[in-house]
Design an enzyme around this catalytic site. Sequence first.
Site, PDB file in Angstrom:
ATOM      1  N   HIS A 153     -15.290   8.824 -16.758  1.00  0.00           N
ATOM      2  CA  HIS A 153     -14.200   8.778 -16.447  1.00  0.00           C
ATOM      3  C   HIS A 153     -13.986   7.605 -17.021  1.00  0.00           C
ATOM      4  O   HIS A 153     -14.497   6.673 -16.526  1.00  0.00           O
ATOM      5  CB  HIS A 153     -14.178   9.400 -14.675  1.00  0.00           C
ATOM      6  N   LYS A 157     -12.124   4.887 -10.625  1.00  0.00           N
ATOM      7  CA  LYS A 157     -12.555   6.640  -9.915  1.00  0.00           C
ATOM      8  C   LYS A 157     -13.526   5.799  -8.943  1.00  0.00           C
ATOM      9  O   LYS A 157     -14.209   5.690  -9.443  1.00  0.00           O
ATOM     10  CB  LYS A 157     -13.155   7.251 -11.367  1.00  0.00           C
TER      11      LYS A 157
HETATM   12  N1  LIG Z   1      -8.680  18.109  -9.016  1.00  0.00           N
HETATM   13  C1  LIG Z   1      -8.470  17.669  -9.807  1.00  0.00           C
HETATM   14  O1  LIG Z   1      -8.000  18.427 -10.778  1.00  0.00           O
HETATM   15  C2  LIG Z   1      -7.896  16.459 -10.655  1.00  0.00           C
HETATM   16  C3  LIG Z   1      -8.544  15.673  -8.909  1.00  0.00           C
HETATM   17  N2  LIG Z   1      -8.839  14.170  -9.038  1.00  0.00           N
HETATM   18  C4  LIG Z   1      -9.298  13.647  -7.906  1.00  0.00           C
HETATM   19  O2  LIG Z   1      -7.126  13.483  -7.205  1.00  0.00           O
HETATM   20  C5  LIG Z   1      -8.081  11.819  -6.124  1.00  0.00           C
HETATM   21  C6  LIG Z   1      -6.892  10.607  -6.787  1.00  0.00           C
HETATM   22  O3  LIG Z   1      -7.187  10.813  -7.878  1.00  0.00           O
HETATM   23  P1  LIG Z   1      -6.008   9.478  -8.740  1.00  0.00           P
HETATM   24  O4  LIG Z   1      -4.274  10.090  -8.545  1.00  0.00           O
HETATM   25  O5  LIG Z   1      -6.477   9.585  -9.681  1.00  0.00           O
HETATM   26  O6  LIG Z   1      -6.301   8.541  -7.456  1.00  0.00           O
HETATM   27  P2  LIG Z   1      -5.109   6.928  -7.770  1.00  0.00           P
HETATM   28  O7  LIG Z   1      -6.270   5.861  -6.970  1.00  0.00           O
HETATM   29  O8  LIG Z   1      -4.612   6.895  -9.044  1.00  0.00           O
HETATM   30  O9  LIG Z   1      -4.193   7.552  -6.118  1.00  0.00           O
HETATM   31  C7  LIG Z   1      -4.992   7.645  -5.044  1.00  0.00           C
HETATM   32  C8  LIG Z   1      -3.580   7.420  -4.189  1.00  0.00           C
HETATM   33  O10 LIG Z   1      -4.537   7.920  -2.747  1.00  0.00           O
HETATM   34  C9  LIG Z   1      -3.615   7.351  -2.034  1.00  0.00           C
HETATM   35  N3  LIG Z   1      -4.169   6.695  -0.766  1.00  0.00           N
HETATM   36  C10 LIG Z   1      -5.896   6.535  -0.496  1.00  0.00           C
HETATM   37  N4  LIG Z   1      -6.228   6.699   0.643  1.00  0.00           N
HETATM   38  C11 LIG Z   1      -5.271   6.607   1.689  1.00  0.00           C
HETATM   39  C12 LIG Z   1      -4.940   7.342   2.883  1.00  0.00           C
HETATM   40  N5  LIG Z   1      -5.447   7.008   2.955  1.00  0.00           N
HETATM   41  N6  LIG Z   1      -3.211   7.999   2.541  1.00  0.00           N
HETATM   42  C13 LIG Z   1      -2.818   8.451   1.760  1.00  0.00           C
HETATM   43  N7  LIG Z   1      -2.945   7.790   0.984  1.00  0.00           N
HETATM   44  C14 LIG Z   1      -3.753   7.342   0.251  1.00  0.00           C
HETATM   45  C15 LIG Z   1      -3.549   5.954  -3.113  1.00  0.00           C
HETATM   46  O11 LIG Z   1      -3.683   4.433  -1.912  1.00  0.00           O
HETATM   47  P3  LIG Z   1      -3.413   3.212  -2.736  1.00  0.00           P
HETATM   48  O12 LIG Z   1      -3.465   2.537  -4.866  1.00  0.00           O
HETATM   49  O13 LIG Z   1      -2.575   1.930  -1.692  1.00  0.00           O
HETATM   50  O14 LIG Z   1      -5.357   3.285  -1.827  1.00  0.00           O
HETATM   51  C16 LIG Z   1      -2.654   6.048  -4.026  1.00  0.00           C
HETATM   52  O15 LIG Z   1      -1.761   5.670  -3.954  1.00  0.00           O
HETATM   53  C17 LIG Z   1      -8.938  11.560  -7.200  1.00  0.00           C
HETATM   54  O16 LIG Z   1      -9.865  12.428  -6.059  1.00  0.00           O
HETATM   55  C18 LIG Z   1      -9.233  11.828  -8.074  1.00  0.00           C
HETATM   56  O17 LIG Z   1     -11.006  12.375  -8.275  1.00  0.00           O
HETATM   57  C19 LIG Z   1      -8.153  13.531  -9.870  1.00  0.00           C
HETATM   58  C20 LIG Z   1      -7.474  14.179 -10.986  1.00  0.00           C
HETATM   59  C21 LIG Z   1      -8.032  15.564 -11.556  1.00  0.00           C
HETATM   60  O1  LIG Z   2     -10.803  10.203 -10.669  1.00  0.00           O
HETATM   61  C1  LIG Z   2     -10.276  12.031 -11.469  1.00  0.00           C
HETATM   62  O2  LIG Z   2      -9.472  11.529 -12.717  1.00  0.00           O
HETATM   63  C2  LIG Z   2     -10.918  13.116 -11.760  1.00  0.00           C
HETATM   64  N1  LIG Z   2     -11.653  13.809 -10.777  1.00  0.00           N
HETATM   65  C3  LIG Z   2     -11.896  15.366 -10.952  1.00  0.00           C
HETATM   66  C4  LIG Z   2     -13.117  14.897 -10.892  1.00  0.00           C
HETATM   67  O3  LIG Z   2     -13.721  14.385  -9.397  1.00  0.00           O
HETATM   68  O4  LIG Z   2     -14.042  16.233 -11.307  1.00  0.00           O
HETATM   69  C5  LIG Z   2     -11.219  16.399 -11.673  1.00  0.00           C
HETATM   70  C6  LIG Z   2     -11.643  15.233 -12.742  1.00  0.00           C
HETATM   71  O5  LIG Z   2     -12.499  15.393 -13.744  1.00  0.00           O
HETATM   72  C7  LIG Z   2     -10.544  14.018 -12.895  1.00  0.00           C
END
Ligand SMILES: NC(=O)C1=CN([C@@H]2O[C@H](COP(=O)(O)OP(=O)(O)OC[C@H]3O[C@@H](n4cnc5c(N)ncnc54)[C@H](OP(=O)(O)O)[C@@H]3O)[C@@H](O)[C@H]2O)C=CC1
Ligand SMILES: O=C(O)C1=N[C@H](C(=O)O)C[C@H](O)C1
Length: 264
Positions: A153, A157
């Site tokens: 990743h 992350k």
């Molecule tokens: N299920 C799936 O298919 C996928 C899941 N994911 C998961 O999604 C999550 C987010 O990933 P990603 O978008 O890359 O991460 P980012 O860090 O880009 O985005 C997370 C966002 O959430 C905000 N945030 C964090 N804590 C809080 C809170 N307490 N209240 C409100 N907002 C909050 C962050 O703000 P700030 O930047 O200020 O901290 C940021 O804007 C991760 O857990 C990742 O593993 C990711 C890709 C695919």
């Molecule tokens: O943080 C990410 O980017 C992603 N998170 C998810 C995971 O923890 O498996 C899904 C995907 O791999 C992207």
Amino acid sequence: MINVVVAGARGNMGSEAVKMVNSDSNFELVAVVDIGYDGMKMKDVPGMMDLDVPVYEDIAECFQKVECDVLIDLTAPEAGKRHMLAAFDYGVRPVVGTTGFSEEDVKELSDIAAEKKIGAIIAPNFAIGAILMMKFSQMAARYMPNVEIIEQHHDRKLDAPSGTAVKTAQMIAEVREAQKQGHPEEEEQLPGARGADFQGMKIHSVRLPGLVAHQEVIFGGEGQTLKIRHDSLNRTGFMPGIKLACETVLKLDVLVYGLEHIIE
Ligand SMILES: NC(=O)C1=CN([C@@H]2O[C@H](COP(=O)(O)OP(=O)(O)OC[C@H]3O[C@@H](n4cnc5c(N)ncnc54)[C@H](OP(=O)(O)O)[C@@H]3O)[C@@H](O)[C@H]2O)C=CC1
Ligand SMILES: O=C(O)C1=N[C@H](C(=O)O)C[C@H](O)C1
């Protein structure tokens, strides 16, 4: 019309989810939740879409102020769990992509959803190719039980191993007896060299700039190996799965963990 709130709306995934919700005539984006811009409109927040939609920091306040059917949560583990609990309190159905929940968290949230009869979906990966990679891996493990998982990743992350790697290991564990792999007397000369251990399966986490989300599941047998690999090249590939989950969660009255239970 399905009223949707997106939490984590400034993030990599959240911003993509906002675009998807905003462009789908079945959905109405009624608010977003993120840190640092409470009380503002999206159009006034740097980097957010030019929309007249309110931004909240406190999810309970958000649910008090707007009519919401579905919460899409793409934040971080602690916030994701807190947001799900708030959704259950307000009768909102959560669709959660946030990873890093423990097995105990998932059990606790499942029990609450069942008790309140509120549908919920936690999907560690919304990409159809990743779901297939996990299902094919489960299939292969019946015949080739020696397996290691390598997930790669981007270096922003927070959680390791990835939610997808954990889910893959859990699915394989459903069809494979726990067993120790490698030499019975192997020793790590550097701690962590053999990776994390899930019922004898090793999981290795790579974090590098330039990567998005990638996973290879390697099976070893006598005189042969099998590699099953999935690559996410950008975040748009997750959106059809999120859309499907938002539509499906309205028909559920329990928590479903994993999109493989929805895409039959
Ligand atoms: N299920 C799936 O298919 C996928 C899941 N994911 C998961 O999604 C999550 C987010 O990933 P990603 O978008 O890359 O991460 P980012 O860090 O880009 O985005 C997370 C966002 O959430 C905000 N945030 C964090 N804590 C809080 C809170 N307490 N209240 C409100 N907002 C909050 C962050 O703000 P700030 O930047 O200020 O901290 C940021 O804007 C991760 O857990 C990742 O593993 C990711 C890709 C695919
Ligand atoms: O943080 C990410 O980017 C992603 N998170 C998810 C995971 O923890 O498996 C899904 C995907 O791999 C992207």
